[in-house]
Design a protein around this motif. Structure first.
Motif, short mmCIF file in Angstrom:
data_model
loop_
_atom_site.label_atom_id
_atom_site.label_comp_id
_atom_site.label_asym_id
_atom_site.label_seq_id
_atom_site.Cartn_x
_atom_site.Cartn_y
_atom_site.Cartn_z
N ARG A 75 0.83 -1.20 0.00
CA ARG A 75 0.00 0.00 0.00
C ARG A 75 0.87 1.26 0.00
O ARG A 75 0.58 2.22 -0.72
N ALA A 76 1.94 1.25 0.78
CA ALA A 76 2.83 2.41 0.85
C ALA A 76 3.51 2.67 -0.50
O ALA A 76 3.72 3.82 -0.89
N ILE A 77 3.85 1.59 -1.21
CA ILE A 77 4.49 1.74 -2.52
C ILE A 77 3.49 2.28 -3.54
O ILE A 77 3.77 3.23 -4.27
N ALA B 112 4.09 6.61 -0.95
CA ALA B 112 4.75 6.97 0.31
C ALA B 112 6.17 6.42 0.36
O ALA B 112 7.03 6.97 1.06
N LEU B 113 6.43 5.33 -0.36
CA LEU B 113 7.78 4.77 -0.46
C LEU B 113 8.33 5.04 -1.84
O LEU B 113 7.76 4.61 -2.85
N ARG B 114 9.43 5.73 -1.92
CA ARG B 114 10.00 6.13 -3.19
C ARG B 114 10.87 5.02 -3.76
O ARG B 114 11.43 4.20 -3.01
N PRO B 115 11.03 4.96 -5.07
CA PRO B 115 11.94 3.99 -5.69
C PRO B 115 13.34 4.08 -5.09
O PRO B 115 13.86 5.18 -4.84
N GLY B 116 13.95 2.93 -4.81
CA GLY B 116 15.28 2.89 -4.23
C GLY B 116 15.29 2.82 -2.72
O GLY B 116 16.35 2.58 -2.12
N THR B 117 14.14 3.04 -2.07
CA THR B 117 14.07 2.97 -0.61
C THR B 117 14.40 1.55 -0.15
O THR B 117 13.86 0.58 -0.65
N ALA C 135 8.46 -14.09 7.03
CA ALA C 135 8.96 -12.79 6.59
C ALA C 135 9.47 -12.87 5.15
O ALA C 135 9.23 -11.96 4.33
N ARG C 136 10.18 -13.95 4.82
CA ARG C 136 10.70 -14.12 3.46
C ARG C 136 9.56 -14.23 2.46
O ARG C 136 9.61 -13.66 1.36
N GLN C 137 8.51 -14.96 2.84
CA GLN C 137 7.36 -15.12 1.94
C GLN C 137 6.68 -13.78 1.68
O GLN C 137 6.25 -13.50 0.55
N ALA C 138 6.57 -12.95 2.69
CA ALA C 138 5.95 -11.63 2.53
C ALA C 138 6.74 -10.77 1.55
O ALA C 138 6.18 -10.13 0.65
N ILE C 139 8.07 -10.76 1.72
CA ILE C 139 8.91 -9.96 0.83
C ILE C 139 8.91 -10.53 -0.58
O ILE C 139 8.82 -9.80 -1.57
N GLN C 140 8.96 -11.86 -0.69
CA GLN C 140 9.01 -12.50 -2.00
C GLN C 140 7.74 -12.22 -2.80
O GLN C 140 7.80 -12.05 -4.03
N THR C 141 6.60 -12.14 -2.15
CA THR C 141 5.35 -11.81 -2.83
C THR C 141 5.46 -10.45 -3.53
O THR C 141 5.02 -10.29 -4.66
N LEU C 142 6.09 -9.49 -2.86
CA LEU C 142 6.23 -8.15 -3.43
C LEU C 142 7.30 -8.11 -4.51
O LEU C 142 7.21 -7.34 -5.47
N ALA D 221 11.31 -1.05 -6.19
CA ALA D 221 11.69 -1.09 -7.60
C ALA D 221 11.66 0.30 -8.22
O ALA D 221 10.83 1.14 -7.85
N PRO D 222 12.59 0.58 -9.16
CA PRO D 222 12.64 1.89 -9.81
C PRO D 222 11.33 2.27 -10.48
O PRO D 222 10.92 3.41 -10.43
N GLN D 223 10.69 1.30 -11.13
CA GLN D 223 9.42 1.57 -11.80
C GLN D 223 8.44 0.46 -11.42
O GLN D 223 8.25 -0.50 -12.16
N PRO D 224 7.87 0.57 -10.21
CA PRO D 224 6.92 -0.48 -9.78
C PRO D 224 5.85 -0.70 -10.83
O PRO D 224 5.37 0.24 -11.45
#
Length: 248
Positions: free
Chosen positions: A29-31, A35-40, A59-66, A83-86
């Protein structure tokens, strides 16, 4: 060194939504909201697991989904960053019904099965819900200009399921969007198989003709699973296209 982003997450361990989805949803949601800029840089899995008192696997599964949704990237020597261009175009995923119509053809649907049932262990695992929860099981035959093009199997929580009548006229994703539960990303695998006798008959092909198969899980904006589907396409009438972006 730039401070890593630590998402403000409150876990509800009694909720039906899996913990990994509760972790990924606020980050996503933040991305999407900017609210979260590319490169953060994002808090790493070990720190995230320790802070939220969950397993490192969760935690790994949560990050991997994104990462798979194109919203985050893993960079060697840097960590995980926005990501630079989500791929925000994933906010509206078309259904096959819409794809056919947008290409200038007529799309029609025959509902082969529309069943209310209790989720088996296998279905519950695919949907991230409790076993015995109420789900709707769909089997549809999609035609393009009267010619069968795909057999679509789908399972989704009963509370999200459109009616049989709606599905005869509109695509599943189109109806989910109208009901406020738009799929925003998918995880899928693509394969090629030979059809069985019934599949060949429905698709008006021989059992020697190959078919394209897609096993797909769709996620909503909150990270919860919206639906799980297994689709069988006539190889001579459907082409699967995807875009692959190299991580820097």
């Amino acid at each position: 060194m730039t401070k890593k982003y630590q998402p403000d997450i409150v876990l509800d361990r009694e909720a039906s939504a899996p913990l990994h989805a509760q972790i990924s949803a606020p980050i996503k949601r933040a991305i999407v909201e900017g609210a979260l800029r590319p490169g953060t840089r994002i808090e790493n899995e070990i720190a995230l697991a320790k802070r939220l008192q969950v397993s490192r696997f969760t935690a790994r599964q949560a990050i991997q989904t994104l990462v798979e949704a194109g919203l985050l990237q893993r960079r060697r020597g840097v960590g995980t960053v926005v990501a630079p261009q989500p791929h925000l175009q994933l906010i509206q995923l078309p259904s096959l019904h819409e794809e056919i119509q947008e290409s200038g053809h007529e799309s029609t649907t025959e509902i082969l099965q529309y069943n209310h049932r209790r989720a088996t262990e296998a279905i519950a695992k695919q949907l991230g819900i409790e076993a015995e929860a109420s789900v709707v099981e769909l089997e549809r035959l999609r035609r393009r200009d009267g010619e069968p093009v795909a057999i679509l199997y789908n399972w989704l929580p009963a509370a999200l399921a459109p009616s049989r009548e709606e599905l005869e006229t509109f695509g599943l994703y189109e109806l989910l969007r109208k009901n406020g539960v738009a799929p925003t990303s998918t995880r899928q695998s693509v394969g090629a198989e030979r059809p069985d006798k019934r599949e060949a008959r429905l698709l008006a092909i021989s059992m020697r003709d190959p078919v394209l198969t897609i096993d797909r899980t769709a996620f909503g904006a909150d990270g919860r699973i919206v639906e799980w589907g297994f689709h069988i396409y006539r190889a001579d009438m459907y082409r699967y296209q995807s875009t692959v972006v190299a991580q820097s």
